[in-house]
Write an enzyme that holds these catalytic residues in place. Sequence first.
Site, PDB file in Angstrom:
ATOM      1  N   ASP A  75       0.815  -1.211   0.000  1.00 31.01           N
ATOM      2  CA  ASP A  75       0.000   0.000   0.000  1.00 31.01           C
ATOM      3  C   ASP A  75       0.851   1.264   0.000  1.00 31.01           C
ATOM      4  O   ASP A  75       2.015   1.257   0.425  1.00 31.01           O
ATOM      5  CB  ASP A  75      -0.884   0.052   1.255  1.00 31.01           C
ATOM      6  CG  ASP A  75      -2.108  -0.833   1.157  1.00 31.01           C
ATOM      7  OD1 ASP A  75      -2.198  -1.649   0.222  1.00 31.01           O
ATOM      8  OD2 ASP A  75      -2.982  -0.726   2.044  1.00 31.01           O
ATOM      9  N   HIS A 126      -6.128   3.094  -4.063  1.00 30.23           N
ATOM     10  CA  HIS A 126      -6.067   3.364  -2.625  1.00 30.23           C
ATOM     11  C   HIS A 126      -6.425   4.827  -2.343  1.00 30.23           C
ATOM     12  O   HIS A 126      -5.843   5.447  -1.459  1.00 30.23           O
ATOM     13  CB  HIS A 126      -4.658   3.038  -2.127  1.00 30.23           C
ATOM     14  CG  HIS A 126      -4.550   2.771  -0.659  1.00 30.23           C
ATOM     15  ND1 HIS A 126      -5.449   2.005   0.047  1.00 30.23           N
ATOM     16  CD2 HIS A 126      -3.610   3.177   0.258  1.00 30.23           C
ATOM     17  CE1 HIS A 126      -5.076   1.937   1.313  1.00 30.23           C
ATOM     18  NE2 HIS A 126      -3.974   2.655   1.471  1.00 30.23           N
ATOM     19  N   HIS A 130      -5.348   9.286   0.534  1.00 33.35           N
ATOM     20  CA  HIS A 130      -5.342   8.465   1.746  1.00 33.35           C
ATOM     21  C   HIS A 130      -6.112   9.116   2.910  1.00 33.35           C
ATOM     22  O   HIS A 130      -5.620   9.175   4.044  1.00 33.35           O
ATOM     23  CB  HIS A 130      -3.903   8.177   2.177  1.00 33.35           C
ATOM     24  CG  HIS A 130      -3.731   6.901   2.937  1.00 33.35           C
ATOM     25  ND1 HIS A 130      -4.009   6.776   4.284  1.00 33.35           N
ATOM     26  CD2 HIS A 130      -3.303   5.675   2.542  1.00 33.35           C
ATOM     27  CE1 HIS A 130      -3.736   5.552   4.690  1.00 33.35           C
ATOM     28  NE2 HIS A 130      -3.323   4.862   3.646  1.00 33.35           N
ATOM     29  N   HIS A 228       3.791  -2.190   3.164  1.00 36.89           N
ATOM     30  CA  HIS A 228       3.785  -0.822   2.639  1.00 36.89           C
ATOM     31  C   HIS A 228       5.097  -0.557   1.903  1.00 36.89           C
ATOM     32  O   HIS A 228       6.170  -0.550   2.539  1.00 36.89           O
ATOM     33  CB  HIS A 228       3.590   0.185   3.777  1.00 36.89           C
ATOM     34  CG  HIS A 228       2.224   0.114   4.395  1.00 36.89           C
ATOM     35  ND1 HIS A 228       1.890  -0.835   5.332  1.00 36.89           N
ATOM     36  CD2 HIS A 228       1.112   0.882   4.192  1.00 36.89           C
ATOM     37  CE1 HIS A 228       0.617  -0.659   5.690  1.00 36.89           C
ATOM     38  NE2 HIS A 228       0.129   0.358   5.017  1.00 36.89           N
TER      39      HIS A 228
END
Length: 268
Positions: A75, A126, A130, A228
Site C-alpha cells: 500500500d 487506494h 489516503h 507498505h
Amino acid sequence: MSSGPRSILSAIATLVALAPAALIAPAQAAECQRKDALGTARVLEVDPATYPRVGLKSFPQTLPLRDREVVLTFDDGPTPVVTDKVLTALAAECVRATFFMVGRNAADHPDMVRKVVRLGHTIGYHTWDHPHLNKLSAEQAEANINRGIEAVGMALRGTASTIPATPFFRFPYFESTPELLNHLEKRGIAVFGADFWASDWVRMTPEEELKLLTGRLEAARKGIILLHDPQMRTAEMLPAFLRYLQEHNYHVVHIVPAAMKTVSDRTR
C-alpha cells in the site's frame, strides 16, 4: 472531473483498453530465468462478483488460497527509491505482487507506476490522498476514490506496452462504510482487506519486522499479506522474507481480475 459511478467504470474500461491482448493476462509472461528463485507459483483470477470483499481482518471471507499460499500486497506508493528497492527484491525472486497506489503519488511519479506494471505486477487503487473515508460524506468519499482511479489512469495513458490497472480497491486504514461498500460492489470493484500484516507502520528494525511477520504467517499458514512499499524497513526486510517463504515451502500467488482474461480472449 466527474466523480460518479460512470466515471469509475469509464476509467477502468479505458485502462483495460490500453493493454494489448498478449499482456493482459500476466500468467502468460516469460518464465523466471533463475531456476533457484522462489517464483510465482500460480495466478489467481479474482472475479469481483464472486469475491466482492476479501480479507479476514475486515470481512467474513477471503481468497480461496491453499495451505501455505500467500498473496503479497503493498500500500501507499509509489515512492521513488523505496518502491524501487521493493521491486528489485521481488524481481530477484521472480515474485509478483499487487500495489494499491495512492493517486497523488501516482500523479507525482507516473514513471514508477509504469515501472510497476512493466515488471508484471498488478495495480489496485487506494484513493487520491489516503483520507479517512468514513469521516467524509458519501459524495466526498466517492470523489476521492474516483480521483485516485483517474490519476493511475493518467499515469498509464499512452503506454500501450503495460498491463492495465484493475478493479481492485483497498480502503485507507480499512475504514469502510456500508454505503461505500455497496457502491463499489455495484460498480464491479472488489474491496481488499488483509488476512494479516507486518505492522510496518510501527517503528522497528527490519529484523524485528521479519520476526513479527513470520510469526503471524506461521499462525495463519496462508493469506493476503499487507505491507507498505514506501516503508524503508519493509524494503530492507523483504529479501529475507522471500527467502523465508522459499525455505519454509510457502508459495506466492499473483492475483489478477477475471475480466482481464475475458478481454484477452475477446481481442484475439
